[in-house]
Design an enzyme around this catalytic site. Structure first.
Site, PDB file in Angstrom:
ATOM      1  N   HIS A   5       0.821  -1.216   0.000  1.00 54.26           N
ATOM      2  CA  HIS A   5       0.000   0.000   0.000  1.00 54.26           C
ATOM      3  C   HIS A   5       0.853   1.264   0.000  1.00 54.26           C
ATOM      4  O   HIS A   5       1.819   1.359   0.738  1.00 54.26           O
ATOM      5  CB  HIS A   5      -0.885  -0.033   1.263  1.00 54.26           C
ATOM      6  N   GLU A  25       0.767  -0.604  -4.847  1.00 50.79           N
ATOM      7  CA  GLU A  25      -0.207   0.440  -5.157  1.00 50.79           C
ATOM      8  C   GLU A  25       0.493   1.776  -5.011  1.00 50.79           C
ATOM      9  O   GLU A  25       1.193   2.021  -4.029  1.00 50.79           O
ATOM     10  CB  GLU A  25      -1.379   0.349  -4.183  1.00 50.79           C
ATOM     11  N   ASP A  27       0.025   6.059  -5.527  1.00 52.47           N
ATOM     12  CA  ASP A  27      -0.927   7.164  -5.664  1.00 52.47           C
ATOM     13  C   ASP A  27      -0.460   8.121  -6.752  1.00 52.47           C
ATOM     14  O   ASP A  27       0.728   8.424  -6.839  1.00 52.47           O
ATOM     15  CB  ASP A  27      -1.017   7.931  -4.339  1.00 52.47           C
ATOM     16  N   HIS A  41       0.382  10.826  -1.799  1.00 50.03           N
ATOM     17  CA  HIS A  41      -0.907  10.604  -1.147  1.00 50.03           C
ATOM     18  C   HIS A  41      -1.347  11.838  -0.379  1.00 50.03           C
ATOM     19  O   HIS A  41      -2.435  12.359  -0.586  1.00 50.03           O
ATOM     20  CB  HIS A  41      -0.846   9.386  -0.215  1.00 50.03           C
ATOM     21  N   ASP A  85      -3.449   4.294  -8.058  1.00 47.18           N
ATOM     22  CA  ASP A  85      -4.587   4.876  -7.352  1.00 47.18           C
ATOM     23  C   ASP A  85      -4.682   6.327  -7.827  1.00 47.18           C
ATOM     24  O   ASP A  85      -3.928   7.189  -7.396  1.00 47.18           O
ATOM     25  CB  ASP A  85      -4.307   4.783  -5.842  1.00 47.18           C
TER      26      ASP A  85
END
Length: 273
Positions: A5, A25, A27, A41, A85
């Site tokens: 993440h 993942e 951002d 993020h 993301d």
């Protein structure tokens, strides 16, 4: 797929893969003209993590390309899937198509090296808002215009707004998407969330007329939550602690049912027992 993440700095790619992630993942923030700008993020970002690590998007893509190109000194064989993301909520709905076009150009140049021995990972475009379905069509059109429609074989989709599954199906219909669908469900690791919608997504995946190919749950840091998600039949778990997920997968209850996906496992195919 053990999905690391919030991997937003190049140095974190190795860190997460070395802990057991075979997927990350990342951002992606956009500027006001819908250009992908940073892998960032921002605050708040979940419990126990630094929210502010970042790179310029194109610089991150170059690092990612090295990590996923066989023969490169930075190559990480286990890293096979990358979820972008897309923080497109900062844009107006009518900018979604532009965001898709500009994202495709960035990836084509900096990750796929214009089709010349670029990175090999599969890519999931993860979109927060069903109204932004044109991000997909803009992306697809651009790869076609630029002469690389074959790269769409490496691209899948996800809407991560926890919307009603019937509404998600409608958005894909509008975007002309008929496969390569990942469905996420989840919430920040600071809060608990039940598995009802995950179970709905799994039921859609396993039905003869479903549109979902894979289901993943986010963001899972505890062993008990990991077991719950595995019992529900997910294909992927997004986590801050890949080693925790790997540990649970090695427990006797799970090691005969699940294995860590490799490059040979097609992430767009629904797994049939």
């Amino acid at each position: 797929w053990i999905m690391g993440h919030m991997v937003n700095a190049i140095a974190q790619i190795d860190e997460f893969v070395n802990l057991g992630a075979n997927s990350i993942e990342t951002d992606v923030s956009f500027d006001k003209n819908a250009n992908p700008e940073y892998t960032y993020h921002g605050i708040p970002c979940g419990c126990g993590r630094t929210c502010t690590k970042s790179e310029k998007f194109n610089v991150f893509l170059q690092g990612l390309q090295k990590a996923t190109t066989p023969g490169d000194s930075k190559y990480q064989e286990k890293l096979v899937l990358v979820v972008f993301d897309l923080k497109s909520s900062s844009l107006y709905d009518n900018q979604a198509s532009d965001a898709g076009k500009k994202l495709a150009k960035s990836l084509l140049q900096n990750y796929w090296k214009n089709g010349n021995n670029g990175g090999r990972a599969y890519i999931v475009l993860s979109i927060p808002n069903l109204a932004h379905y044109k991000l997909i069509t803009g992306f697809k059109e651009t790869l076609k215009t630029e002469g690389h429609p074959e790269l769409m074989e490496k691209v899948g989709y996800d809407f991560f707004g926890n919307d009603d599954i019937d509404q998600v199906a409608k958005a894909y219909k509008k975007a002309g998407v008929t496969g390569h669908v990942w469905q996420s469900d989840g919430i920040t690791n600071c809060l608990p969330r039940g598995l009802d919608r995950v179970k709905q997504a799994v039921a859609n995946r396993d039905s003869s007329n479903g549109f979902i190919n894979k289901v993943y749950y986010w963001t899972v840091d505890k062993r008990s939550t990991t077991r719950g998600a595995l019992d529900a039949g997910v294909d992927g778990i997004m986590t801050n602690y890949p080693d925790v997920i790997a540990d649970v997968l090695s427990e006797s209850a799970y090691k005969s049912k699940f294995r860590i996906a490799t490059y040979e496992d097609n992430p767009w195919e629904t797994f049939k027992n």
